[in-house]
Scaffold this motif. Sequence first.
Motif, PDB file in Angstrom:
ATOM      1  N   ARG A 111      -1.570  -3.776   2.044  1.00 57.50           N
ATOM      2  CA  ARG A 111      -1.570  -2.350   1.218  1.00 57.50           C
ATOM      3  C   ARG A 111      -2.516  -1.517   2.014  1.00 57.50           C
TER       4      ARG A 111
ATOM      5  N   ALA B  89      -4.548   1.189   5.476  1.00 57.55           N
ATOM      6  CA  ALA B  89      -4.324   2.752   4.518  1.00 57.55           C
ATOM      7  C   ALA B  89      -5.715   2.565   5.564  1.00 57.55           C
TER       8      ALA B  89
ATOM      9  N   LEU C 256     -14.902  12.154  -3.327  1.00 59.80           N
ATOM     10  CA  LEU C 256     -13.036  11.670  -3.135  1.00 59.80           C
ATOM     11  C   LEU C 256     -12.990  12.912  -5.029  1.00 59.80           C
TER      12      LEU C 256
ATOM     13  N   ASP D   6     -10.940  12.469  -7.048  1.00 61.95           N
ATOM     14  CA  ASP D   6     -10.928  11.733  -9.031  1.00 61.95           C
ATOM     15  C   ASP D   6     -11.120  10.941  -9.017  1.00 61.95           C
ATOM     16  N   ARG D   7     -12.751  10.331  -8.851  1.00 60.13           N
ATOM     17  CA  ARG D   7     -13.384   9.810  -8.930  1.00 60.13           C
ATOM     18  C   ARG D   7     -14.535   9.909  -9.036  1.00 60.13           C
TER      19      ARG D   7
ATOM     20  N   GLU E 281     -10.734   9.341   4.204  1.00 63.47           N
ATOM     21  CA  GLU E 281      -9.012   9.346   3.862  1.00 63.47           C
ATOM     22  C   GLU E 281      -9.042   8.097   3.515  1.00 63.47           C
ATOM     23  N   THR E 282     -10.059   6.896   3.352  1.00 60.49           N
ATOM     24  CA  THR E 282      -9.796   5.408   3.090  1.00 60.49           C
ATOM     25  C   THR E 282      -9.441   5.410   2.062  1.00 60.49           C
TER      26      THR E 282
ATOM     27  N   VAL F 133      -9.009   7.557  -0.258  1.00 61.25           N
ATOM     28  CA  VAL F 133      -7.810   8.352  -0.946  1.00 61.25           C
ATOM     29  C   VAL F 133      -7.037   7.892  -1.038  1.00 61.25           C
ATOM     30  N   ARG F 134      -6.739   6.644   0.398  1.00 62.53           N
ATOM     31  CA  ARG F 134      -5.582   6.051   0.602  1.00 62.53           C
ATOM     32  C   ARG F 134      -5.478   4.896  -0.554  1.00 62.53           C
TER      33      ARG F 134
ATOM     34  N   HIS G 284      -7.032   4.125  -3.184  1.00 61.43           N
ATOM     35  CA  HIS G 284      -6.884   4.262  -4.681  1.00 61.43           C
ATOM     36  C   HIS G 284      -5.674   5.186  -5.247  1.00 61.43           C
ATOM     37  N   GLU G 285      -4.851   4.849  -4.338  1.00 59.26           N
ATOM     38  CA  GLU G 285      -3.995   6.078  -4.812  1.00 59.26           C
ATOM     39  C   GLU G 285      -2.773   5.060  -5.482  1.00 59.26           C
ATOM     40  N   GLY G 286      -2.978   5.383  -6.740  1.00 63.63           N
ATOM     41  CA  GLY G 286      -1.798   4.700  -8.236  1.00 63.63           C
ATOM     42  C   GLY G 286      -2.885   4.231  -8.909  1.00 63.63           C
TER      43      GLY G 286
END
Length: 714
Positions: free
Chosen positions: A365, A369, A603, A605-606, A659-660, A662-663, A665-667
């Motif tokens: 995954r 990403a 980022l 959200d973090r 961009e890396t 964000v993908r 850490h998705e979820g």
Amino acid sequence: MSDSGRRKPPLVAERRYPSKTAKAKTRAKTKRKTQRRKTRRRNPVTALFAWLLRLVWRLVWGFGWRVAAVSTIIIAVAVGYVTLTLPPVDQLYDGRARGSVTLLDASGDVFAWRGDQFGGVITADTVSPHLKNAIVATEDRRFYRHFGLSPRGIASAVRINLSEGRGPLSGHGGSTITQQTAKLLCLGVPYDPERWTSEADYEADCRQGSIWRKAKEAIYAMALEAKFTKDDILTVYMNRAFLGGGARGFEAAAQRYFGKSAAQVTPPEAAMLAGLLVAPTRYAPTNNLERSQARALTVLKLMHDQGYLSDEEHAAAAANPAQLSEAAQKRAGGYFADWVMQTGPEVFTRGTTEDVIITTTLDQRIQTAAEEAMQEIFENKVREGSEAQAAIVVMSADGAVRAMVGGRKTRVSGEFNRATMAKRQTGSAFKPFVYAAALDLGRSPLDMIEDTEYCVTIPGSGEWCPQNFDRKFRGPVTLADALKNSLNIPAVKLAQASGLDIVRRVASEFGIESDLAQGPALALGASEASLLEMSGAYAGILNGGSSVTPYGMTGLRLLGESEPIFSATSGIGERVILEETARQLIWMMNKVVTEGSGRRAALPDREAAGKTGTSQSARDAWFMGFTADYVTGVWMGYDDNTPLTGVTGAGLPAEIWHETMVRVHEGLPARPLPMMAPVPSTQPQEQTPRTDGQGRTGGDINNVLRGLFGADNR
């Protein structure tokens, strides 16, 4: 005595002279013989020619049948001898000189293969009937009717070769499946590393097309027919054939391309596999799926024409071409797999003769990403036609590499890996190690330092005056602000004050294995390092100050065995700097992202921390950073060291990093960074080394003393 009353025929003497008709016939016959004699006498050349023809015919016939008889006996003896030397059929299935390596990701799913993969034995009885029919229809439609050789096929191949301007044995071979099997067995000659320098040379020798080699191949093929059944020969062929992608045999190929057994393949999948036989590398679906599908259509037509598929089955198969499995389609982690193979024990990787299973740290995954992030930026932010390259490494704080992209082409293997092989100047991405050394010696992020004109005399080179990127001076600034804005002059001053030896030691103990510059330009990243080295060093900062050895292999075992030969669970080594130092440094690097040169990497959200880097003349641009979960490093540049145009570490590399991450850490729930803000002190600044309560500063108090005073206190 009286007679019977019947009248007896009169007694007539036999005719002593022929009748007129008989005389006429005799005279005509005599006349023809006389005329022939006269004709012969009149044509002596013709008579001589006829006599010579009769003589030659007698000689040829007399010699020919004897030669044919002797040849038949010799061939029969040769075939019989070879037949006696053939081993049992089950010993002919797997003839690889090398073993295979199957790589599993962190979840246990297959993502890559290396070496010659053998998926296990598949027989003519257990294989999918569609695959069996596809092979016969494509390679040898008369397989079940000939004795190992096909005179009709050979004559047709010779005719085609001659018509195309080649030699009679060049190009089309007219070989039967039995002859191809003989060639795959190399006529019974085993691989000898002392005779052949490589397995490729061995196979090339087996495939040579001389007349003598063809004759021996024919004898060996007839011996196979004499000893084994047709299905036995087909079984050997199916298990020996090379089918691209490192797959030996149809079972391995079915697993490699479709993620299933050869016993389960459908007609379109069977046609694609059989189509590989003509040119495995060219038609491998992992190299060019469309080309492989087009070849499969030809095979499906052959199957239909020969009655193996009905009209409805043929139409359905043609309308629904075979597709690659998810793992084969992604070809995930090509660079990562190459790196594992290069860094693993040679006897079980590059030189293995066994079938090996390697479990790794790869997260598919995260790999996806990283690949998608790079593609996103290059498609939308980089000018069309640019040959600039980039590389990405994502790892956990303990050094476990989760993703690796070694260049813009992601679905590759055996390519130059810019993440591990390229040594490039690090620029300002090196500065955190300067600040780590200073903080570990007692400095505070809130300490002041002068950003003013500064020059230093370098022995043998003269005076050197570093400049900030914008050529401006800011006067007194805190260490935190100096790092946040990537100021060069404070970094050089701080390195000089801490001791260049101390800075080099901190960097090397964090994992920078390359030779580090000796002069004050060390502080500005004049040294070269790989992206993997830099990522591992930043992971050491994130984990609280301990060194890290990046690793990708977590276990290695032989196929069929449950106990691993090798296992690893962490790459963390000895402590380099104090945990308090690491936490304060992370706080400073967080300021880089929230307020300084790395704002494009922030980022939504973090929390994140990082550092930009641009080498001299902008030949290299970096962004190195981390969250509480992952460390990611990004490099961008040209392979030939051409300067980048309008690109710095704060630009495209920071955007690729963003961009890396964000993908990646998705979820995932947001976790705070392990950072500690400095407490303003009213006391004089501490100038002596601090210890961790066990007599250590960073890795070793003696290292500090050696750097400060040049003494060896070890």
